[in-house]
Design an enzyme around this catalytic site. Structure first.
Site, PDB file in Angstrom:
ATOM      1  N   LEU A   1      19.879   5.315 -36.247  1.00  0.00           N
ATOM      2  CA  LEU A   1      19.027   4.979 -37.394  1.00  0.00           C
ATOM      3  C   LEU A   1      19.771   5.091 -38.721  1.00  0.00           C
ATOM      4  CD1 LEU A   1      15.618   6.600 -36.354  1.00  0.00           C
ATOM      5  CD2 LEU A   1      16.272   4.176 -36.268  1.00  0.00           C
TER       6      LEU A   1
ATOM      7  N   ASP B   1      21.366   1.138 -27.460  1.00  0.00           N
ATOM      8  CA  ASP B   1      22.485   1.576 -28.306  1.00  0.00           C
ATOM      9  C   ASP B   1      22.469   0.771 -29.617  1.00  0.00           C
ATOM     10  OD1 ASP B   1      24.682   2.825 -29.319  1.00  0.00           O
ATOM     11  OD2 ASP B   1      26.129   1.924 -27.942  1.00  0.00           O
TER      12      ASP B   1
END
Lengths: 425, 316
Positions: free
Chosen positions: A63, A305
């Site tokens: 993130l 991922d």
């Protein structure tokens, strides 16, 4: 009842269920599944023709916040996740600063409470600063809310440190997620070592760089009795090692990413940096082995991922560009089209890979199932939806996808968290 | 075939046999320009070439420069040390800026594989790869082919041994691709640490013994050890390397009596090649250099839209 989802195809392997029914949610939790729920709901969703599944959880996401908010934030990343059909994401600790202490974990969860409409499950670092030297304060982070530990991106090279991590996490029953890569064997490579690296004159990452670490980890997991999860497994040899370990009763699970299933190192030939990812896109042979493993149940989880990078970072010479692909908003459509649509896996299996198993591995209570009493996190998929991947429409701040322009059939149309719609098409 | 299909020359991989022959034939015709008292033809008058050398180079840069001058092009030189790339400008921005000057050619040398490909996607001008990392060096392969053809009158059927640091060499890669396409029997030779195991799929036979590579060879191409690209120890020592793979007079006896010796330079005497061999009668190393100008003239000329050259047109 707060919410009734009418006449969707409920696919929930935890109840051996694949049938058209109504699903009722109250106070954020599932209360009833029946062919027809007689009462009226305050909100009703017509789910005819849609697949209704326990909320998908992407257990491998970057993130970027704190530190690289130009590439992604907790807000943008979780919005992208909701659009991708995910009700929760586990975020990797390689932020700046690294999530290696309670304060960073608390910051991430605090930000998530403020800006995210889906669940955010932080993963803590194994070692301080992910430097691979001394254990991070895993207990402190556990109390703050981490669901696993990993030094993703900076894998632990020292086997003694890895052993200690596997021993220590047993106190908390936390899984250790390892990005398996022997840095010496990888030797600064930027793509899979094989025919295409030879043709393109680029430094290769030998499959052995991954495989020796997978084997090392399974040996250590057997000794320590810890729970080991292999991140983004990408080679045939790694899958064989994990399968052997499972047969020997070792507590090991593994995930694969969509890009390692639908692309090969041949796709690097145009020097498009959106095909630069670590572990690298592998050979056709590896892809075939992974697809077989998915079908036969040897692989436990599908994870993206999701690794957002800015355009500036990606628009560079291939060997200088960072590794990574933005995956949240393409994963479910890719899997629907290329795996379910082609009959490689069933719908039930897809739900296991995207929901049941990640929730089980991360010990997310009352998630990954739609049994009455569990949380009302629901992913809606339209199997007929026509999707064209257009990165310009991404809710992620980044656009680094190798799937631009792909036409796919099937995709998420609505995401519900605790009975509330957080995104719909 | 009268012209090249692509606007760019990115690598040998993209060229057909016919295109390679066209370039070689054109180079043959252009070679005579160097033999004149006035070494200049007006073929590229009014055209601009930018030489963007992001990686240091002497031989290739001067060779391109001379080729451009002999074709009457205007030239702009950028070297890595003086360009804004050292001020943090990205290659893409540099390319866009150069492109705004409306050049006809951008000749690029870069340490990263694929850099010319990146440029070719944003530039309308013809991008010529003058060496990209460990990937390709197409004009070197073309000048090598020109030299072989000149000396041996053919390429097909010849045994060509490329010996040395294969892994880090763009010359080896482009050469293997070209000579294989042209029907030669290509051998690559070096220690296994410096020969990628997939090289056979590029069309070369692999051997780790220099004697096998040299036996019956028509062409022996020696490569230097590229220490600057090696990020680890591939070899115990250069002395041991010379003992195992150095080209000596005794070893050359294994090759055909009329075999020629080539080297793309820079040469490390006493490491991969003995001085006596390098300077001996079989050596065509200096002819390679003069052929380099002709090969590059041919590439520039053909990319500028020049059709197959008729030598008589050049005679005034």
């Amino acid at each position: 009842m707060h919410l009734i989802i009418r006449q969707g195809r409920i696919v929930d392997p935890t109840q051996r269920m694949n049938r058209i029914a109504d699903l009722g949610i109250e106070e954020g939790r599932v209360v009833e599944i029946a062919g027809r729920i007689r009462t009226r709901g305050r909100t009703e969703i017509d789910a005819r023709g849609l697949i209704v599944a326990p909320g998908f959880v992407d257990m491998h996401v970057h993130l970027r916040e704190p530190g690289r908010e130009d590439a992604e934030t907790i807000e943008s990343g979780t919005r992208a996740a909701a659009r991708g059909g995910f009700t929760g994401v586990a975020c990797m600790p390689n932020t700046q600063p690294v999530n290696d202490c309670r304060a960073v974990t608390a910051f991430i969860l605090e930000r998530a409470r403020e800006v995210s409409r889906i669940h955010v499950y932080p993963v803590g670092a194994i070692t301080k600063g992910s430097r691979g030297e001394t254990l991070a304060e895993i207990g402190e982070m556990y109390r703050a809310g981490i669901v696993a530990v990993s030094d993703d991106g900076h894998p632990v090279q020292n086997s003694q440190v890895m052993r200690r991590a596997l021993e220590y996490t047993r106190i908390f029953d936390l899984p250790v997620i390892d990005h398996c890569e022997d840095k010496d064997l990888a030797a600064g490579g930027c793509m899979n070592e094989g025919y295409y690296s030879t043709l393109l004159g680029m430094r290769g990452i030998n499959p052995a760089a991954e495989e020796v670490q997978v084997v090392r980890d399974t040996i250590l997991a057997r000794q320590t009795g810890a729970r080991l999860h292999i991140a983004h497994l990408s080679t045939r040899g790694s899958l064989e090692a994990v399968t052997r370990a499972k047969k020997a009763g070792i507590a090991v699970t593994c995930e694969v990413t969509p890009h390692h299933l639908f692309l090969t190192d041949a796709d690097v030939a145009g020097f498009d940096t959106n095909t630069k990812v670590n572990p690298p896109l592998r050979s056709q042979e590896d892809v075939q082995a992974l697809l077989k493993g998915l079908a036969s149940g040897k692989i436990d989880v599908l994870a993206t991922d999701h690794a957002p990078h800015t355009l500036e970072d990606k628009m560079q010479e291939f060997d200088r560009a960072p590794f990574g692909i933005a995956g949240l908003e393409t994963a479910v459509s890719l899997v629907m089209d290329r795996l379910v649509g082609k009959g490689i896996i069933s719908l039930e299996r897809m739900v296991q890979l995207f929901s049941v198993n990640p929730c089980r591995i991360l010990r997310l209570a009352d998630k990954g199932t739609l049994k009455p009493g569990s949380w009302g996190d629901v992913t809606f998929i339209d199997p007929e939806l026509k999707v064209e991947v257009r990165s310009a429409e991404f809710l992620s701040r980044s656009r680094n996808t190798p799937f631009e322009g792909w036409r796919l059939q099937g995709g998420p149309v609505r995401t519900v968290v605790r009975g509330k719609t957080v995104w719909s098409l | 075939m009268a012209s090249l299909r692509s606007k760019d020359l990115l690598g040998i991989a993209q060229l057909s046999v016919e295109e390679i022959e066209l370039i070689l034939n054109t180079a043959d015709a252009l070679k005579q320009v160097a033999e004149r008292p006035v070494k200049k033809v007006p073929a590229l008058r009014g055209k601009t070439a930018i030489n963007l050398f992001v990686e240091p180079s002497t031989r290739t840069r001067s060779s391109f420069e001379l080729a451009e001058k002999r074709l009457s092009a205007d030239i702009l030189n950028f070297a890595a040390s003086t360009s804004s790339l050292t001020k943090g400008e990205s290659l893409m921005d540099t390319a866009r800026n150069l492109e705004s000057m409306a050049p006809d050619f951008i000749v690029i040398r870069h340490s990263a594989a694929g850099a010319p490909h990146l440029l070719s996607r944003v530039c309308r001008s013809s991008v010529i790869n003058a060496g990209d990392g460990m990937h390709e060096h197409p004009t070197q392969a073309l000048l090598d082919a020109l030299t072989v053809r000149e000396k041996k009158k053919r390429i097909e059927g010849l045994k060509i041994a490329i010996i040395g640091d294969i892994a880090h060499s763009r010359v080896a890669r482009s050469g293997t691709l070209l000579f294989h396409k042209m029907g030669a029997d290509v051998w690559v030779c070096g220690p296994p640490t410096l020969v990628p195991w997939e090289y056979h799929r590029l069309g070369a036979k692999i051997t780790y013994g220099i004697d096998e590579a040299l036996r019956g060879a028509d062409v022996v191409m020696m490569l230097r050890i590229q220490h600057e690209r090696q990020n680890e120890a591939f070899l115990p020592s250069t002395r041991e390397y010379f003992n195992l793979y150095g080209l000596t007079r005794e070893r050359m006896r294994l090759a055909k009596p009329d075999a020629i010796i080539m080297h793309p330079g820079p040469m490390n005497r006493g490491v991969e090649i003995e001085s006596e061999v390098a300077d001996g009668p079989a050596s065509v190393i200096l002819e390679q250099v003069s052929n380099g100008v002709a090969a590059r003239m041919a590439v520039l000329y053909l990319l500028s839209g020049g059709a197959g050259l008729k030598p008589e047109k050049l005679r005034r």
